[in-house]
Design a protein around this motif. Structure first.
Motif, PDB file in Angstrom:
ATOM      1  N   GLN A 159      10.806   6.626  -6.950  1.00 15.00           N
ATOM      2  CA  GLN A 159      10.323   7.946  -6.502  1.00 15.00           C
ATOM      3  C   GLN A 159      11.410   8.697  -5.739  1.00 15.00           C
ATOM      4  O   GLN A 159      11.334   9.907  -5.583  1.00 15.00           O
ATOM      5  CB  GLN A 159       9.132   7.790  -5.557  1.00 15.00           C
ATOM      6  CG  GLN A 159       7.870   7.201  -6.139  1.00 15.00           C
ATOM      7  CD  GLN A 159       6.761   7.128  -5.075  1.00 15.00           C
ATOM      8  OE1 GLN A 159       5.933   8.022  -4.981  1.00 15.00           O
ATOM      9  NE2 GLN A 159       6.751   6.080  -4.264  1.00 15.00           N
ATOM     10  N   ILE A 185       3.465   5.384  16.179  1.00 15.04           N
ATOM     11  CA  ILE A 185       3.955   6.669  15.663  1.00 15.04           C
ATOM     12  C   ILE A 185       2.778   7.631  15.499  1.00 15.04           C
ATOM     13  O   ILE A 185       1.829   7.342  14.769  1.00 15.04           O
ATOM     14  CB  ILE A 185       4.661   6.497  14.295  1.00 15.04           C
ATOM     15  CG1 ILE A 185       5.738   5.405  14.364  1.00 15.04           C
ATOM     16  CG2 ILE A 185       5.238   7.831  13.825  1.00 15.04           C
ATOM     17  CD1 ILE A 185       6.862   5.641  15.356  1.00 15.04           C
ATOM     18  N   PRO A 186       2.818   8.778  16.198  1.00 16.00           N
ATOM     19  CA  PRO A 186       1.684   9.707  16.115  1.00 16.00           C
ATOM     20  C   PRO A 186       1.633  10.427  14.767  1.00 16.00           C
ATOM     21  O   PRO A 186       2.654  10.543  14.085  1.00 16.00           O
ATOM     22  CB  PRO A 186       1.979  10.716  17.234  1.00 16.00           C
ATOM     23  CG  PRO A 186       3.468  10.688  17.383  1.00 16.00           C
ATOM     24  CD  PRO A 186       3.899   9.283  17.048  1.00 16.00           C
ATOM     25  N   ARG A 187       0.461  10.865  14.398  1.00 13.13           N
ATOM     26  CA  ARG A 187       0.358  11.762  13.247  1.00 13.13           C
ATOM     27  C   ARG A 187       1.010  13.086  13.650  1.00 13.13           C
ATOM     28  O   ARG A 187       0.735  13.611  14.723  1.00 13.13           O
ATOM     29  CB  ARG A 187      -1.118  11.979  12.890  1.00 13.13           C
ATOM     30  CG  ARG A 187      -1.332  12.796  11.655  1.00 13.13           C
ATOM     31  CD  ARG A 187      -2.787  12.803  11.234  1.00 13.13           C
ATOM     32  NE  ARG A 187      -3.175  11.592  10.520  1.00 13.13           N
ATOM     33  CZ  ARG A 187      -2.835  11.337   9.250  1.00 13.13           C
ATOM     34  NH1 ARG A 187      -2.115  12.205   8.558  1.00 13.13           N
ATOM     35  NH2 ARG A 187      -3.219  10.223   8.673  1.00 13.13           N
ATOM     36  N   LEU A 220       6.664  15.628  11.114  1.00 13.00           N
ATOM     37  CA  LEU A 220       7.220  14.487  10.374  1.00 13.00           C
ATOM     38  C   LEU A 220       7.091  14.690   8.876  1.00 13.00           C
ATOM     39  O   LEU A 220       7.962  14.295   8.106  1.00 13.00           O
ATOM     40  CB  LEU A 220       6.483  13.198  10.752  1.00 13.00           C
ATOM     41  CG  LEU A 220       7.074  12.335  11.843  1.00 13.00           C
ATOM     42  CD1 LEU A 220       6.199  11.098  12.042  1.00 13.00           C
ATOM     43  CD2 LEU A 220       8.500  11.912  11.516  1.00 13.00           C
ATOM     44  N   THR A 233       8.802   5.137   3.941  1.00 16.09           N
ATOM     45  CA  THR A 233       9.999   5.960   3.814  1.00 16.09           C
ATOM     46  C   THR A 233      10.262   6.738   5.100  1.00 16.09           C
ATOM     47  O   THR A 233      11.400   6.814   5.577  1.00 16.09           O
ATOM     48  CB  THR A 233       9.836   6.920   2.619  1.00 16.09           C
ATOM     49  OG1 THR A 233       9.619   6.124   1.446  1.00 16.09           O
ATOM     50  CG2 THR A 233      11.052   7.795   2.439  1.00 16.09           C
ATOM     51  N   MET A 247       0.865   7.132  11.933  1.00 16.37           N
ATOM     52  CA  MET A 247      -0.138   8.208  11.768  1.00 16.37           C
ATOM     53  C   MET A 247      -1.298   8.037  12.738  1.00 16.37           C
ATOM     54  O   MET A 247      -2.461   8.226  12.388  1.00 16.37           O
ATOM     55  CB  MET A 247      -0.636   8.263  10.313  1.00 16.37           C
ATOM     56  CG  MET A 247       0.525   8.431   9.335  1.00 16.37           C
ATOM     57  SD  MET A 247      -0.027   8.686   7.659  1.00 16.37           S
ATOM     58  CE  MET A 247       1.330   7.913   6.765  1.00 16.37           C
ATOM     59  N   PRO A 303       5.928   0.981  -3.360  1.00 17.30           N
ATOM     60  CA  PRO A 303       4.645   0.386  -2.989  1.00 17.30           C
ATOM     61  C   PRO A 303       4.171  -0.703  -3.946  1.00 17.30           C
ATOM     62  O   PRO A 303       3.416  -1.577  -3.542  1.00 17.30           O
ATOM     63  CB  PRO A 303       3.689   1.584  -2.990  1.00 17.30           C
ATOM     64  CG  PRO A 303       4.351   2.634  -3.805  1.00 17.30           C
ATOM     65  CD  PRO A 303       5.817   2.398  -3.720  1.00 17.30           C
ATOM     66  N   LYS A 305       0.841  -1.189   0.000  1.00 20.35           N
ATOM     67  CA  LYS A 305       0.000   0.000   0.000  1.00 20.35           C
ATOM     68  C   LYS A 305       0.886   1.252   0.000  1.00 20.35           C
ATOM     69  O   LYS A 305       1.920   1.285   0.665  1.00 20.35           O
ATOM     70  CB  LYS A 305      -0.891  -0.012   1.238  1.00 20.35           C
ATOM     71  CG  LYS A 305      -1.912   1.063   1.234  1.00 20.35           C
ATOM     72  CD  LYS A 305      -3.161   0.684   1.990  1.00 20.35           C
ATOM     73  CE  LYS A 305      -4.221   1.722   1.734  1.00 20.35           C
ATOM     74  NZ  LYS A 305      -4.449   2.656   2.787  1.00 20.35           N
ATOM     75  N   GLY A 306       0.490   2.254  -0.752  1.00 23.98           N
ATOM     76  CA  GLY A 306       1.267   3.492  -0.829  1.00 23.98           C
ATOM     77  C   GLY A 306       0.948   4.434   0.322  1.00 23.98           C
ATOM     78  O   GLY A 306      -0.146   4.388   0.886  1.00 23.98           O
ATOM     79  N   GLY A 307       1.916   5.266   0.665  1.00 32.77           N
ATOM     80  CA  GLY A 307       1.689   6.351   1.614  1.00 32.77           C
ATOM     81  C   GLY A 307       1.398   5.940   3.040  1.00 32.77           C
ATOM     82  O   GLY A 307       0.721   6.663   3.773  1.00 32.77           O
ATOM     83  N   VAL A 308       1.916   4.807   3.482  1.00 31.35           N
ATOM     84  CA  VAL A 308       1.629   4.341   4.850  1.00 31.35           C
ATOM     85  C   VAL A 308       2.728   4.705   5.851  1.00 31.35           C
ATOM     86  O   VAL A 308       2.586   4.464   7.046  1.00 31.35           O
ATOM     87  CB  VAL A 308       1.401   2.811   4.890  1.00 31.35           C
ATOM     88  CG1 VAL A 308       0.164   2.425   4.088  1.00 31.35           C
ATOM     89  CG2 VAL A 308       2.624   2.053   4.386  1.00 31.35           C
TER      90      VAL A 308
HETATM   91  N1  LIG Z   1       3.321   9.936  11.357  1.00 29.86           N
HETATM   92  C1  LIG Z   1       3.064  10.780  10.346  1.00 29.86           C
HETATM   93  N2  LIG Z   1       2.377  11.903  10.567  1.00 29.86           N
HETATM   94  C2  LIG Z   1       2.100  12.763   9.552  1.00 29.86           C
HETATM   95  N3  LIG Z   1       2.490  12.588   8.302  1.00 29.86           N
HETATM   96  C3  LIG Z   1       3.209  11.477   8.022  1.00 29.86           C
HETATM   97  C4  LIG Z   1       3.536  10.517   9.026  1.00 29.86           C
HETATM   98  N4  LIG Z   1       4.248   9.519   8.450  1.00 29.86           N
HETATM   99  C5  LIG Z   1       4.353   9.836   7.155  1.00 29.86           C
HETATM  100  N5  LIG Z   1       3.736  11.015   6.888  1.00 29.86           N
HETATM  101  C6  LIG Z   1       3.596  11.678   5.592  1.00 29.86           C
HETATM  102  O1  LIG Z   1       2.725  10.896   4.796  1.00 29.86           O
HETATM  103  C7  LIG Z   1       3.200  10.803   3.467  1.00 29.86           C
HETATM  104  C8  LIG Z   1       3.492   9.345   3.138  1.00 29.86           C
HETATM  105  O2  LIG Z   1       4.530   8.898   3.981  1.00 29.86           O
HETATM  106  P1  LIG Z   1       5.740   8.046   3.396  1.00 29.86           P
HETATM  107  O3  LIG Z   1       6.300   8.689   2.195  1.00 29.86           O
HETATM  108  O4  LIG Z   1       6.647   7.735   4.514  1.00 29.86           O
HETATM  109  O5  LIG Z   1       4.927   6.742   2.973  1.00 29.86           O
HETATM  110  P2  LIG Z   1       5.403   5.558   2.005  1.00 29.86           P
HETATM  111  O6  LIG Z   1       4.716   4.345   2.493  1.00 29.86           O
HETATM  112  O7  LIG Z   1       6.873   5.525   1.915  1.00 29.86           O
HETATM  113  O8  LIG Z   1       4.797   6.022   0.613  1.00 29.86           O
HETATM  114  P3  LIG Z   1       5.098   5.345  -0.828  1.00 29.86           P
HETATM  115  O9  LIG Z   1       4.273   4.101  -0.834  1.00 29.86           O
HETATM  116  O10 LIG Z   1       4.644   6.369  -1.813  1.00 29.86           O
HETATM  117  O11 LIG Z   1       6.570   5.066  -0.889  1.00 29.86           O
HETATM  118  C9  LIG Z   1       4.439  11.678   3.386  1.00 29.86           C
HETATM  119  O12 LIG Z   1       4.042  12.954   2.953  1.00 29.86           O
HETATM  120  C10 LIG Z   1       4.902  11.753   4.830  1.00 29.86           C
HETATM  121  O13 LIG Z   1       5.613  12.938   5.111  1.00 29.86           O
END
Ligand SMILES: Nc1ncnc2c1ncn2[C@@H]1O[C@H](COP(=O)(O)OP(=O)(O)OP(=O)(O)O)[C@@H](O)[C@H]1O
Ligand SMILES: [Mg+2]
Length: 274
Positions: free
Chosen positions: A41, A214-216, A220, A16, A186, A128, A10-13
């Motif tokens: 990316q 990990i809090p939102r 971050l 990174t 988050m 992802p 899943k993306g954006g979880v």
């Molecule tokens: N704990 C958090 N609180 C708020 N924002 C967060 C938190 N963790 C990550 N983010 C933000 O959410 C977005 C997605 O996070 P991240 O890039 O780490 O996810 P990812 O799983 O690596 O995404 P992808 O699948 O695209 O590689 C980013 O903009 C990041 O800054």
């Protein structure tokens, strides 16, 4: 040296964000960390304020045209190193697919790192999509660290990952791969939903789920645009404290294996003697 794939299809979880900040926290505690940006990316790369420049990534090493040690760059934090990503990596998907042993290219590429044990942990920041790069990461890793966002469908996502690990076992690509840990990301303390999701995931996955959540945190999401980890950007905030706590837990888990070897892993000769 342990190779940990930070993965979730899943993306954006928070993959990174976790690779960068858990890596930084472990380095702060004195562990030697290498982060491999395996995502075209290049988010981990830019999180360290580095540009995705040609001929700096794992692309050529994956194709057998360079060695990984030429692609390891320092970060501003001592003991924390990175193999950057670049756009060429996107092309690696296609080119690796044509190669023999296309699932074990990354495992081969990482072999030189075992020679001198320079690093305690190698984190692979996975893309992802479930493509060749991620499959290579699963074939090369000792374990998966899976960030999961505190939202609906968290469990469904985890079920898919467990199935994926089973497929990797069954295919023979990597029998030792295990789900090393699940990190809930988050977390929003103002909603009941976050609490419910964490409780539900803990109920199903028990101790595999890290106690640290990990809090939102806006901090971050801001830190990468300054090329800093959260430990430099907001060192005393809740998010930095959370990643430090996660690092402490990570080390505890890796110092003493939580699960004793399963009976089926007992050598046959030992069974005979009893
Ligand atoms: N704990 C958090 N609180 C708020 N924002 C967060 C938190 N963790 C990550 N983010 C933000 O959410 C977005 C997605 O996070 P991240 O890039 O780490 O996810 P990812 O799983 O690596 O995404 P992808 O699948 O695209 O590689 C980013 O903009 C990041 O800054
Ligand atoms: Mg990412």
């Amino acid at each position: 040296m342990k190779i940990v794939a930070i993965a979730n299809q899943k993306g954006g979880v928070g993959k990174t964000t976790t690779a960068v900040n858990l890596g930084a926290a472990l380095a702060e505690f004195g562990h030697r960390i290498l982060i491999i940006d395996l995502d075209p990316q290049a988010n981990a790369t830019s999180s360290f304020g580095l540009q995705a420049v040609e001929q700096t990534s794992l692309y050529e090493p994956l194709l057998g045209d360079a060695i990984i040690t030429e692609r390891i760059f320092p970060t501003e934090r001592e003991a924390l190193f990175i193999v950057p990503a670049d756009l060429d990596l996107a092309g690696a998907e296609v080119e690796i697919a044509r190669m023999p042993n296309h699932l074990t290219r990354l495992a081969e590429t990482l072999k030189p790192l075992h020679v001198d044990e320079t690093f305690d942990f190698v984190f692979i920041d996975c893309p992802p999509s479930l493509g060749i790069l991620m499959s290579n990461a699963l074939a090369a890793a000792d374990e998966l660290l899976t960030p999961i966002q505190c939202e609906y469908f968290a469990l469904e996502g985890l079920v898919k990952i467990v199935r994926l690990i089973e497929q990797v076992h069954d295919s023979g690509a990597n029998k030792r791969l295990e789900l090393g840990g699940i990190v809930m990301t988050m977390f929003d303390g103002r909603t009941n939903l976050s609490e419910q999701v964490v409780a539900e995931v803990r109920q199903h996955f028990g101790e595999r789920v890290y106690q640290t959540v990990i809090p939102r945190s806006v901090r971050l999401s801001e830190a990468p645009s300054f090329g800093k980890s959260i430990l430099e950007y907001a060192p005393t905030g809740a998010a930095a404290q959370a990643y430090r706590a996660l690092a402490r837990e990570f080390i505890e888990r890796h110092a003493s294996p939580a699960t004793p070897p399963a009976l089926s892993q007992t050598p046959a000769s030992e069974n005979l003697e009893t």
